[in-house]
Design a protein around this motif. Structure first.
Motif: not given
Length: 104
Positions: A70-79
């Motif tokens: 989910d973090a990858f799909l939302s482009e949240d690199a830290d998460s």
């Protein structure tokens, strides 16, 4: 064939008495090569992983993988890096199938 136990005549110096009266080591065996429990507990990623496992049990690795996706799909690199690291600590193979190891 029967087996008979022959106790020692000198009770204080018997092998059993010496073993039972031997001083016990008070240091934990799994203390991470002498670093002590504090060094392990102070690791924030390990603490977060253990809390995640305590909350979700055996499904924790799969849930961490889902969180990473989910973090990858939302482009949240830290998460993404956080959840990948949590997944890696819980199940290295599952994390390996999810993506390449990041340079943390």
């Amino acid at each position: 064939m029967s087996i008979h136990f022959a106790a020692s005549r000198r009770l204080p110096t018997s092998a059993v008495a010496r073993h039972l009266s031997a001083p016990r080591s008070m240091q934990a065996v799994n203390d991470n090569y002498g670093l002590g429990a504090r060094a392990v507990i102070d690791n924030p990623l390990l603490r977060a992983t253990l809390e995640h496992f305590a909350s979700h049990g055996l499904a924790a690795a799969a849930l961490a993988r889902t969180q990473a996706e989910d973090a990858f799909l939302s482009e949240d690199a830290d998460s993404f890096r956080h959840w990948m690291a949590v997944c890696r600590l819980l199940d290295r193979r599952m994390a390996g199938r999810l993506g390449p190891r990041s340079n943390d």
